[in-house]
Design a protein around this motif. Structure first.
Motif, PDB file in Angstrom:
ATOM      1  N   SER A 158      59.243 -22.913 -43.714  1.00  0.00           N
ATOM      2  CA  SER A 158      60.431 -22.841 -44.574  1.00  0.00           C
ATOM      3  C   SER A 158      61.712 -22.904 -43.738  1.00  0.00           C
ATOM      4  N   LEU A 159      61.759 -22.170 -42.643  1.00  0.00           N
ATOM      5  CA  LEU A 159      62.940 -22.191 -41.776  1.00  0.00           C
ATOM      6  C   LEU A 159      63.165 -23.569 -41.166  1.00  0.00           C
ATOM      7  N   TYR A 160      62.066 -24.285 -40.935  1.00  0.00           N
ATOM      8  CA  TYR A 160      62.144 -25.611 -40.318  1.00  0.00           C
ATOM      9  C   TYR A 160      62.448 -26.699 -41.343  1.00  0.00           C
ATOM     10  N   GLU A 161      61.667 -26.773 -42.405  1.00  0.00           N
ATOM     11  CA  GLU A 161      61.790 -27.870 -43.362  1.00  0.00           C
ATOM     12  C   GLU A 161      62.886 -27.628 -44.410  1.00  0.00           C
ATOM     13  N   LYS A 162      62.911 -26.447 -44.985  1.00  0.00           N
ATOM     14  CA  LYS A 162      63.849 -26.158 -46.065  1.00  0.00           C
ATOM     15  C   LYS A 162      65.252 -25.840 -45.547  1.00  0.00           C
TER      16      LYS A 162
ATOM     17  N   LYS B 190      72.446 -25.397 -36.543  1.00  0.00           N
ATOM     18  CA  LYS B 190      72.892 -25.125 -37.911  1.00  0.00           C
ATOM     19  C   LYS B 190      73.072 -23.621 -38.127  1.00  0.00           C
ATOM     20  N   SER B 191      74.197 -23.241 -38.723  1.00  0.00           N
ATOM     21  CA  SER B 191      74.489 -21.822 -38.978  1.00  0.00           C
ATOM     22  C   SER B 191      73.756 -21.327 -40.226  1.00  0.00           C
ATOM     23  N   PRO B 192      73.245 -20.088 -40.188  1.00  0.00           N
ATOM     24  CA  PRO B 192      72.587 -19.505 -41.367  1.00  0.00           C
ATOM     25  C   PRO B 192      73.559 -18.823 -42.326  1.00  0.00           C
TER      26      PRO B 192
ATOM     27  N   LEU C 166      68.686 -16.158 -46.938  1.00  0.00           N
ATOM     28  CA  LEU C 166      67.352 -15.963 -46.376  1.00  0.00           C
ATOM     29  C   LEU C 166      66.705 -14.715 -46.969  1.00  0.00           C
ATOM     30  N   ASN C 167      65.407 -14.817 -47.298  1.00  0.00           N
ATOM     31  CA  ASN C 167      64.707 -13.614 -47.732  1.00  0.00           C
ATOM     32  C   ASN C 167      64.393 -12.752 -46.506  1.00  0.00           C
ATOM     33  N   SER C 168      63.854 -11.571 -46.722  1.00  0.00           N
ATOM     34  CA  SER C 168      63.660 -10.626 -45.620  1.00  0.00           C
ATOM     35  C   SER C 168      62.691 -11.175 -44.565  1.00  0.00           C
ATOM     36  N   PHE C 169      61.640 -11.857 -45.002  1.00  0.00           N
ATOM     37  CA  PHE C 169      60.691 -12.435 -44.044  1.00  0.00           C
ATOM     38  C   PHE C 169      61.376 -13.497 -43.181  1.00  0.00           C
ATOM     39  N   GLU C 170      62.125 -14.381 -43.836  1.00  0.00           N
ATOM     40  CA  GLU C 170      62.810 -15.451 -43.112  1.00  0.00           C
ATOM     41  C   GLU C 170      63.828 -14.881 -42.133  1.00  0.00           C
ATOM     42  N   LYS C 171      64.540 -13.857 -42.573  1.00  0.00           N
ATOM     43  CA  LYS C 171      65.556 -13.250 -41.701  1.00  0.00           C
ATOM     44  C   LYS C 171      64.908 -12.608 -40.478  1.00  0.00           C
ATOM     45  N   ASN C 172      63.813 -11.891 -40.684  1.00  0.00           N
ATOM     46  CA  ASN C 172      63.139 -11.231 -39.563  1.00  0.00           C
ATOM     47  C   ASN C 172      62.621 -12.239 -38.543  1.00  0.00           C
ATOM     48  N   ILE C 173      61.994 -13.304 -39.016  1.00  0.00           N
ATOM     49  CA  ILE C 173      61.448 -14.307 -38.098  1.00  0.00           C
ATOM     50  C   ILE C 173      62.582 -15.045 -37.383  1.00  0.00           C
ATOM     51  N   TYR C 174      63.628 -15.372 -38.114  1.00  0.00           N
ATOM     52  CA  TYR C 174      64.769 -16.067 -37.497  1.00  0.00           C
ATOM     53  C   TYR C 174      65.388 -15.210 -36.395  1.00  0.00           C
ATOM     54  N   LEU C 175      65.524 -13.914 -36.637  1.00  0.00           N
ATOM     55  CA  LEU C 175      66.120 -13.032 -35.640  1.00  0.00           C
ATOM     56  C   LEU C 175      65.218 -12.873 -34.423  1.00  0.00           C
ATOM     57  N   LEU C 176      63.901 -12.875 -34.625  1.00  0.00           N
ATOM     58  CA  LEU C 176      62.993 -12.847 -33.480  1.00  0.00           C
ATOM     59  C   LEU C 176      63.193 -14.081 -32.601  1.00  0.00           C
ATOM     60  N   ILE C 177      63.290 -15.241 -33.245  1.00  0.00           N
ATOM     61  CA  ILE C 177      63.433 -16.501 -32.508  1.00  0.00           C
ATOM     62  C   ILE C 177      64.773 -16.559 -31.775  1.00  0.00           C
ATOM     63  N   THR C 178      65.840 -16.127 -32.449  1.00  0.00           N
ATOM     64  CA  THR C 178      67.160 -16.174 -31.809  1.00  0.00           C
ATOM     65  C   THR C 178      67.239 -15.205 -30.634  1.00  0.00           C
ATOM     66  N   ARG C 179      66.659 -14.020 -30.791  1.00  0.00           N
ATOM     67  CA  ARG C 179      66.687 -13.055 -29.684  1.00  0.00           C
ATOM     68  C   ARG C 179      65.941 -13.597 -28.469  1.00  0.00           C
TER      69      ARG C 179
END
Length: 643
Positions: free
Chosen positions: A324-328, A396-398, A403-416
């Protein structure tokens, strides 16, 4: 006309967006202004043929027809995507140049290659096929990729590796499932005994772990601490510290293989000997140390493990969120990556990504503000890159994305994980102290942080070092101290822990630790594992769907059916040794260090032997199960697509 064949519609539309406008949008393809066309597969649109497609005799499950060994492999269209295949056939025929735009991994390479082969494209035309590698669906990144097309022939080893894996799964899964199911039926177990190249050894890991826990007998062991001060009259707590006894060579007969003291009387004797006794500093060393960032950027498996530990997310959910983070949302790069490194070329985008993250409304904005784009960690390594790189945030800026909670958590893991590559080293002073008391040696360590560096981003990972809380006074070698008292601490050995989502994935990625054959373990690399980054989540999910595994809170344990299956199968089929070695060879094929024949010939020989072994397997431990023909037929039909 140029024809771009993407792996899925979302990728096709991202490619079209970077090509000349206006566009003519069709359900199955997009025509762009210069006459070129973008079309797509819908995932796999071809599948391995069923056994009966090779020989009518294979329709009936019978030991006499095993092993089934196709001489000429066949692919058949998948019914639900047959219309798309028809359109692609027409477009391929019209095209002057074909551009392969499958996902940048070995499965993505095979997926489009097998479509081109299925249409019998001429040798000359096939030799001109170009490869478009896209790991970021945002417009600037797609345009950069369009300007750096590769020769598709350079990626044939990836395709051959995936092809070998696909055929291995067919041979192993279908032949052994039929063989063991037929033997199970002789004992009254009239249901399908699903066996797979990856799923069965993985189930075996869980079953053996639970058996080890059930059979575990806890044993006590003992430690001795010496409470020390600078002098006998010293009362200042800041000048007091503890040190732990190190058993001498003469005491090893009373210790286990890990050096833990098992005889309480020995430990009590040490305590009695050191109470109110003088001590002397035998050795002291003070070193200035630094630790470079030990966390590379994420590949899919390491991200799934991290998300399981921090958020209790299972592997399948993490993969779905990443897609979802990649395609959507187009916020991360290609997620099914097995690589943890980044190409040096990507450094050009690093300042823009850091600045974008610094301007977000998410917690990562503070991390980004403190990042230093001039720092180069060892994640930047062109030699470690294959067809893809690690998962990182895009430019791309978020901010305007909900973002739902799952998407936000995974995105923050990747950015960190990405931002950590731009933080300085961790610096500290380490003191190692050895003290002699009544002839025995006692040691302690102390650490004083001098520069937090990248560790500010990983506070939870610093817990392991927090036990080093000794505040040591200024000491020198030969200095006399006083042991106020000894302390006996009784502990107990702990059983192994049940698997969780995180530890089961870690076991799959580092399978060498669970391989029993020493010779096989030697040929496996640390990163060789069961399955691939792209398939592991599906394999774990499959074992749950087949009711072989179940959850007990965060624990993953085997069901009674799963235990019965592993106990009934020959040990060889339940260990990871053989399949782990196969994965190692498949990786070697992708890296041009092995070939198709060197993998398939031994595989066929092994399967032939295992079918023979299965015919002699009594399966006496299986429960009696009434025959369920409809369910069995459905299960049989699925065998070709599972590992």
């Amino acid at each position: 006309m140029k024809l771009y064949i993407a792996e899925k519609p979302s990728l096709g539309r991202a490619i079209a967006a970077a090509l000349p406008k206006p566009h003519k949008n069709h359900k199955t393809h997009i025509e762009v202004a210069n006459g070129d066309v973008v079309s797509w597969c819908v995932g796999h649109i071809l599948a391995q043929a069923d056994p009966q497609d090779y020989d009518e005799r294979f329709k009936k499950w019978s030991m006499e027809t095993l092993p089934m060994l196709p001489q000429q492999w066949k692919l058949i269209p998948i019914a639900r995507t047959r219309a798309q295949l028809t359109v692609l056939r027409h477009l391929v025929k019209q095209a002057d140049t074909i551009i392969h735009a499958g996902d940048p991994d070995r499965e993505g390479q095979l997926l489009v290659d097998e479509v081109i082969d299925y249409f019998n494209v001429s040798t000359a035309k096939k030799a001109k096929v170009k490869r478009l590698l896209i790991s970021d669906l945002n417009l600037p990144a797609v345009k950069r990729s369009l300007n750096s097309l590769k020769n598709n022939q350079d990626f044939m080893p990836l395709s051959i590796s995936a092809l070998a894996r696909s055929r291995a799964d067919w041979l192993y899964g279908l032949n052994l499932t039929r063989a063991y199911t037929l033997q199970g039926q002789k004992q009254g177990y009239n249901n399908v005994l699903s066996v797979g190249r990856v799923q069965t050894p993985l189930l075996g890991l869980v079953v053996r772990r639970e058996q080890a826990i059930a059979n575990f007998i806890s044993k006590p062991f003992y430690q001795v601490l010496a409470h020390l001060s600078l002098s006998q009259k010293q009362d200042n707590e800041n000048m007091c510290f503890t040190a732990k006894w190190q058993p001498s060579e003469a005491c090893q007969q009373y210790c286990d293989e890990e050096g833990r003291v098992l005889v309480k009387g020995l430990a009590e004797n040490v305590v009695a000997r050191i109470n109110n006794q003088p001590a002397i500093v035998e050795d002291i060393s003070i070193e200035q140390k630094q630790q470079n960032l030990k966390f590379l950027a994420f590949n899919l498996s390491s991200l799934q493990i991290s998300a399981a530990k921090q958020f209790s997310m299972n592997a399948k959910l993490v993969l779905d969120v990443c897609q979802s983070l990649y395609e959507k949302h187009k916020l991360i790069t290609y997620p099914r990556s097995d690589c943890r490194y980044l190409p040096k070329e990507q450094l050009k985008q690093a300042p823009a990504i850091i600045n974008m993250l610094a301007g977000t409304k998410l917690p990562c904005h503070e991390q980004a503000k403190n990042a230093d784009a001039s720092i180069r960690s060892h994640v930047w390594n062109d030699k470690k890159i294959t067809a893809h790189h690690a998962i990182i945030p895009t430019e791309k800026s978020p901010n305007n994305i909900n973002l739902n909670s799952f998407e936000k958590n995974i995105y923050l893991l990747i950015t960190r994980q990405y931002l950590a590559q731009f933080y300085p080293v961790y610096k500290y002073q380490q003191t190692k102290l050895t003290v002699k008391i009544a002839g025995g040696l006692f040691t302690t360590n102390a650490k004083v942080e001098q520069q937090k560096g990248w560790k500010v981003l990983f506070p939870s990972n610093d817990k392991a070092s927090q036990h080093e809380t000794n505040q040591l006074p200024v000491l020198k070698k030969g200095q006399h101290l006083h042991c106020k008292q000894g302390e006996l601490i009784e502990k107990h050995t702990s059983p192994p822990e049940s698997f969780t989502d995180a530890t089961l994935l870690a076991a799959m990625t580092g399978i060498a630790r669970f391989v029993s054959d020493e010779n096989i373990r030697k040929v496996l690399r640390y990163t060789d594992g069961l399955g691939t980054d792209a398939t592991r989540a599906g394999i774990i999910d499959l074992l749950f769907k087949r009711n072989f595994l179940q959850r007990q809170g965060k624990k993953i344990v085997a069901t009674d059916i799963g235990v019965a299956l592993i106990n009934a199968l020959p040990v060889k089929a339940t260990l990871p040794d053989m399949t782990a070695q196969w994965e190692s060879v498949l990786t070697a094929i992708a890296e041009k260090n092995a070939n198709y024949v060197s993998f398939m010939d031994p595989l066929i020989s092994t399967i032939t032997d295992m079918v023979t072994e299965a015919s002699q397997q009594p399966f006496s431990g299986l429960p009696k199960v009434a025959f369920k023909p409809k369910r069995a037929r459905r299960a049989k039909k699925k065998m070709t697509s599972n590992t």
